[in-house]
Motif scaffolding. Structure first.
Motif, PDB file in Angstrom:
ATOM      1  N   ARG A  90      52.706  74.768  64.319  1.00  0.00           N
ATOM      2  CA  ARG A  90      52.384  75.574  65.501  1.00  0.00           C
ATOM      3  C   ARG A  90      52.446  77.067  65.174  1.00  0.00           C
ATOM      4  NH1 ARG A  90      52.039  72.565  70.080  1.00  0.00           N
ATOM      5  NH2 ARG A  90      52.986  70.476  70.054  1.00  0.00           N
ATOM      6  N   ALA A  91      53.426  77.459  64.372  1.00  0.00           N
ATOM      7  CA  ALA A  91      53.544  78.868  63.997  1.00  0.00           C
ATOM      8  C   ALA A  91      52.334  79.321  63.188  1.00  0.00           C
ATOM      9  CB  ALA A  91      54.821  79.091  63.203  1.00  0.00           C
ATOM     10  N   VAL A  92      51.885  78.494  62.271  1.00  0.00           N
ATOM     11  CA  VAL A  92      50.740  78.841  61.429  1.00  0.00           C
ATOM     12  C   VAL A  92      49.449  78.860  62.246  1.00  0.00           C
ATOM     13  CG1 VAL A  92      49.315  77.983  59.535  1.00  0.00           C
ATOM     14  CG2 VAL A  92      51.788  78.110  59.275  1.00  0.00           C
ATOM     15  N   ARG A  93      49.312  77.915  63.159  1.00  0.00           N
ATOM     16  CA  ARG A  93      48.130  77.897  64.024  1.00  0.00           C
ATOM     17  C   ARG A  93      48.031  79.194  64.823  1.00  0.00           C
ATOM     18  NH1 ARG A  93      44.039  74.254  63.898  1.00  0.00           N
ATOM     19  NH2 ARG A  93      45.297  72.426  64.396  1.00  0.00           N
ATOM     20  N   SER A  94      49.178  79.714  65.250  1.00  0.00           N
ATOM     21  CA  SER A  94      49.173  80.948  66.041  1.00  0.00           C
ATOM     22  C   SER A  94      48.726  82.158  65.225  1.00  0.00           C
ATOM     23  CB  SER A  94      50.571  81.206  66.623  1.00  0.00           C
ATOM     24  OG  SER A  94      51.485  81.650  65.623  1.00  0.00           O
ATOM     25  N   ARG A  95      48.712  82.006  63.889  1.00  0.00           N
ATOM     26  CA  ARG A  95      48.271  83.103  63.015  1.00  0.00           C
ATOM     27  C   ARG A  95      46.768  83.042  62.729  1.00  0.00           C
ATOM     28  NH1 ARG A  95      52.329  82.898  58.019  1.00  0.00           N
ATOM     29  NH2 ARG A  95      50.789  84.395  57.210  1.00  0.00           N
ATOM     30  N   GLY A  96      46.061  82.140  63.377  1.00  0.00           N
ATOM     31  CA  GLY A  96      44.607  82.137  63.295  1.00  0.00           C
ATOM     32  C   GLY A  96      43.986  81.259  62.237  1.00  0.00           C
ATOM     33  N   ALA A  97      44.767  80.336  61.653  1.00  0.00           N
ATOM     34  CA  ALA A  97      44.190  79.441  60.646  1.00  0.00           C
ATOM     35  C   ALA A  97      43.067  78.612  61.245  1.00  0.00           C
ATOM     36  CB  ALA A  97      45.270  78.530  60.075  1.00  0.00           C
ATOM     37  N   ALA A  98      41.988  78.439  60.483  1.00  0.00           N
ATOM     38  CA  ALA A  98      40.858  77.638  60.959  1.00  0.00           C
ATOM     39  C   ALA A  98      41.204  76.160  60.962  1.00  0.00           C
ATOM     40  CB  ALA A  98      39.634  77.901  60.088  1.00  0.00           C
ATOM     41  N   ASP A  99      41.894  75.711  59.914  1.00  0.00           N
ATOM     42  CA  ASP A  99      42.330  74.320  59.801  1.00  0.00           C
ATOM     43  C   ASP A  99      43.777  74.302  59.343  1.00  0.00           C
ATOM     44  OD1 ASP A  99      39.852  72.641  60.275  1.00  0.00           O
ATOM     45  OD2 ASP A  99      39.144  73.907  58.643  1.00  0.00           O
ATOM     46  N   VAL A 100      44.557  73.435  59.952  1.00  0.00           N
ATOM     47  CA  VAL A 100      45.962  73.274  59.582  1.00  0.00           C
ATOM     48  C   VAL A 100      46.155  71.882  58.994  1.00  0.00           C
ATOM     49  CG1 VAL A 100      48.340  73.176  60.418  1.00  0.00           C
ATOM     50  CG2 VAL A 100      46.761  74.900  61.336  1.00  0.00           C
ATOM     51  N   VAL A 101      46.610  71.854  57.741  1.00  0.00           N
ATOM     52  CA  VAL A 101      46.864  70.589  57.038  1.00  0.00           C
ATOM     53  C   VAL A 101      48.368  70.486  56.796  1.00  0.00           C
ATOM     54  CG1 VAL A 101      46.426  69.235  54.959  1.00  0.00           C
ATOM     55  CG2 VAL A 101      44.606  70.683  55.911  1.00  0.00           C
ATOM     56  N   LEU A 102      48.978  69.422  57.274  1.00  0.00           N
ATOM     57  CA  LEU A 102      50.387  69.163  57.001  1.00  0.00           C
ATOM     58  C   LEU A 102      50.459  68.198  55.825  1.00  0.00           C
ATOM     59  CD1 LEU A 102      53.418  69.298  57.613  1.00  0.00           C
ATOM     60  CD2 LEU A 102      53.063  67.485  59.321  1.00  0.00           C
ATOM     61  N   ALA A 103      51.198  68.583  54.784  1.00  0.00           N
ATOM     62  CA  ALA A 103      51.280  67.757  53.577  1.00  0.00           C
ATOM     63  C   ALA A 103      52.734  67.580  53.167  1.00  0.00           C
ATOM     64  CB  ALA A 103      50.488  68.402  52.447  1.00  0.00           C
ATOM     65  N   ALA A 104      53.133  66.343  52.951  1.00  0.00           N
ATOM     66  CA  ALA A 104      54.496  66.038  52.506  1.00  0.00           C
ATOM     67  C   ALA A 104      54.429  64.810  51.601  1.00  0.00           C
ATOM     68  CB  ALA A 104      55.414  65.762  53.693  1.00  0.00           C
ATOM     69  N   PRO A 105      55.270  64.744  50.584  1.00  0.00           N
ATOM     70  CA  PRO A 105      55.222  63.605  49.664  1.00  0.00           C
ATOM     71  C   PRO A 105      55.699  62.298  50.268  1.00  0.00           C
ATOM     72  CG  PRO A 105      56.982  65.113  49.065  1.00  0.00           C
ATOM     73  CD  PRO A 105      56.200  65.793  50.133  1.00  0.00           C
ATOM     74  N   VAL A 106      56.545  62.362  51.299  1.00  0.00           N
ATOM     75  CA  VAL A 106      57.082  61.131  51.880  1.00  0.00           C
ATOM     76  C   VAL A 106      57.410  61.358  53.358  1.00  0.00           C
ATOM     77  CG1 VAL A 106      59.478  61.681  51.221  1.00  0.00           C
ATOM     78  CG2 VAL A 106      58.794  59.283  51.547  1.00  0.00           C
TER      79      VAL A 106
END
Length: 209
Positions: A141-157
């Motif tokens: 949510r914080a990154v989206r508020s900075r204007g990113a066009a696409d937000v990808v969440l990535a985690a190994p597990v």
């Protein structure tokens, strides 16, 4: 047997799962502390710039390790079911949030950032694993508020039955989704606490000269 030798190994495996974004105008943002170690490997694999997105967990009444929510810059996530389950009152929440906002400010100042403009770019948010998901959602949510066009969440597990809330991310990348999940650390042979100094060193390598 653990899935990963350490966070570097986890980053290598996660990078392989992000091939579809190769060549995209992307920025990798690690969630301090451990997520920055994984994020640095991902960023290096594809030549993407590295930044950080500080987040703090809001612990439950009587159990600080059990998250009832999380905060980041311009973002706050609460789990109403966890608040009810743990009996965490508004007064409890106010006390813990006040302390965690002070720590959030400290970490934001301690970890160097290139101040990358995310406008119109792909933001890939990386952590070393997802348990309850509160910190990951706050970061998104914080990154989206900075204007990113696409937000990808990535985690190994992450747990097999966990998924981001609708509309929070554009893609969720996770190569391992085990059914038996107690804690992120169980999937690592080596899972030491990452220090402020290590986070700052990894981020400093990516600052413009």
């Amino acid at each position: 047997m653990a899935l990963f030798a350490d966070r570097v190994d986890a980053g290598t495996q996660l990078a392989a799962s992000l091939r579809a974004w190769r060549g995209r105008d992307a920025v990798v943002l690690g969630i301090p502390r451990g997520g920055v170690v994984v994020a640095a490997v991902v960023a290096s694999a594809y030549g993407w710039p590295l930044d950080r997105v500080p987040v703090r967990k809001l612990g439950a009444r009587g159990n600080a390790e059990l998250a009832v929510g999380a905060i980041a810059e311009n973002a706050r996530v609460l789990s109403e079911p966890m608040l009810r389950l743990t009996g965490t009152t508004p007064a409890d929440l106010q006390r813990v949030e006040q302390a965690e906002r002070a720590e959030l400010a400290r970490r934001s100042a301690a970890y160097p950032s290139p101040g990358i403009d995310l406008g119109g770019r792909v933001a890939i948010i990386v952590d070393d694993g997802i348990a309850t998901g509160s910190t990951a959602l706050a970061a998104c949510r914080a990154v989206r508020s900075r204007g990113a066009a696409d937000v990808v969440l990535a985690a190994p597990v992450a747990p097999y039955d966990w998924a981001p809330d609708d509309g929070v991310v554009d893609a969720f990348v996770c190569p391992h989704r085990p059914r038996e999940f107690r804690a992120v650390g169980q999937f690592y042979d080596a899972f030491p606490q990452t220090t402020d100094e290590e986070v700052a060193r990894l981020l400093a390598r990516n600052l413009p000269t």
